[in-house]
Design an enzyme around this catalytic site. Structure first.
Site: not given
Ligand code: FAD
Length: 295
Positions: A17, A51, A127, A151, A167, A214, A274
């Site tokens: 990544e 972000a 998401a 999360h 999802k 880090q 890196k």
């Molecule tokens: P979601 O899947 O929407 O989940 C967020 C929270 O909401 C969780 O607690 C989940 O349980 C809950 N939830 C989900 N659906 C519902 C629903 N229908 N009703 C109620 N609750 C629900 N961030 C960036 O800004 N840019 C990036 O490029 C980036 N890359 C990432 C890559 C990976 C592999 C990971 C693990 C994280 C990354 N993140 C990135 C961080 C990510 O955006 C955050 O962790 C964010 O807080 C949650 O994103 P998610 O897509 O998991 O959200």
């Protein structure tokens, strides 16, 4: 190439990544670093999305550059919570035009500013809504994020897994975990995810910590548990940059070997930008992966 085709293969995969520049002036140095990582010919590379979406054009530029120059399959991240529907649709069109067929569909973090706005007016809240939209489009292989240590906004793991299953049901073809420093947490999570009916490939995310500074940032961003073995390494070598780098590469390599040995064939490395660290890990695994990573 779609990531699912790579994940279906029997041989072990290793992906890296990278992140896009925050401003135009740093584009060249990021381009150079990401090209050096691409030259290692990883199974695929992912490019994060800044972000709030502020660096979205750079995500696409970095991904397209590597795909066109090195032919490495690319996974572009896309977040939705801070965007309106038209902006997200535009980003999807741009990805298609650039020939990027793999998207990591994310909600994005809730910034304090965003938290203060009226949620009922947001175009996206989770998401899963972006995943549905990408699935309806039909052109993409879709990734989703998952959290072996739950999360931070989720009340408990059962609920988090229920949302994760939604999802996958909505169209996520594979999942990548938040960084883990203790493989047992990943194995436990994998078992529970399978029990919850989540059958898609789940890639553990490994973050090589090669610099003591880090550590605090990694904990703040991920809330990840640091095992005693890991803390001892940072205590002992943290003040010596060269020793810490060597130890961090070795720790990450050790985690990856344990994962491969336990039948996890696909591992994603948060290599940041890196190349020396990506190269160090790759070379440590060359006999295991059956190929040389030297140019
Ligand atoms: P979601 O899947 O929407 O989940 C967020 C929270 O909401 C969780 O607690 C989940 O349980 C809950 N939830 C989900 N659906 C519902 C629903 N229908 N009703 C109620 N609750 C629900 N961030 C960036 O800004 N840019 C990036 O490029 C980036 N890359 C990432 C890559 C990976 C592999 C990971 C693990 C994280 C990354 N993140 C990135 C961080 C990510 O955006 C955050 O962790 C964010 O807080 C949650 O994103 P998610 O897509 O998991 O959200």
């Amino acid at each position: 190439m779609k990531i699912t085709e790579i994940l279906r293969q029997e041989q072990m995969s290793l992906s890296f990544e990278v992140f896009p520049p925050k401003k135009e002036t740093t584009f060249e140095s990021v381009r150079e670093a990401t090209e050096q990582i691409a030259a290692l010919r990883p199974s695929f590379m992912s490019v994060t999305y800044g972000a709030g979406g502020g660096t979205s054009a750079y995500t696409l530029a970095v991904a397209k550059n590597i795909k066109d120059k090195y032919g490495v399959p690319m996974l572009a991240h896309l977040t939705c919570v801070s965007s309106d529907r038209e902006t997200v649709r535009q980003r999807i069109r741009e990805l298609k035009e650039a020939g990027i067929t793999n998207v990591m569909a994310l909600r994005g973090d809730l910034t304090p500013e965003l938290e203060q706005t009226d949620r009922s007016r947001w175009d996206y809240r989770y998401a899963v809504e972006l995943i549905r939209e990408l699935k309806d489009d039909g052109s993409f292989c879709i990734g989703g994020a998952c959290y072996p240590e739950v999360h931070p906004e989720s009340p408990n793991q059962r609920e988090d897994l229920r949302r994760l299953k939604e999802k996958v049901d909505a169209g996520a073809d594979f999942l990548t975990t938040q960084m883990v420093f203790d493989n047992n947490l990943f194995y436990n999570f994998l078992y529970k995810a399978r029990e919850a009916g989540i059958t898609v490939p789940i890639l553990p995310g490994i973050m090589p910590i090669t610099n003591a500074n880090q550590v605090a940032r990694a904990i703040r961003l991920s809330g990840a548990f640091m095992p005693q073995r890991f803390r001892a390494m940072v205590d002992r070598f943290g003040s010596d940059p060269q020793a810490m780098k060597q130890a961090g590469i070795a720790y990450a390599t050790d985690q990856i070997i344990d994962l491969y040995a336990n039948g996890i064939t696909n591992v994603h490395v948060y290599s940041m930008n890196k190349p020396d660290i990506a190269a160090g890990i790759s070379q440590n695994l060359s006999a295991i992966l059956g190929r040389s990573f030297l140019e």
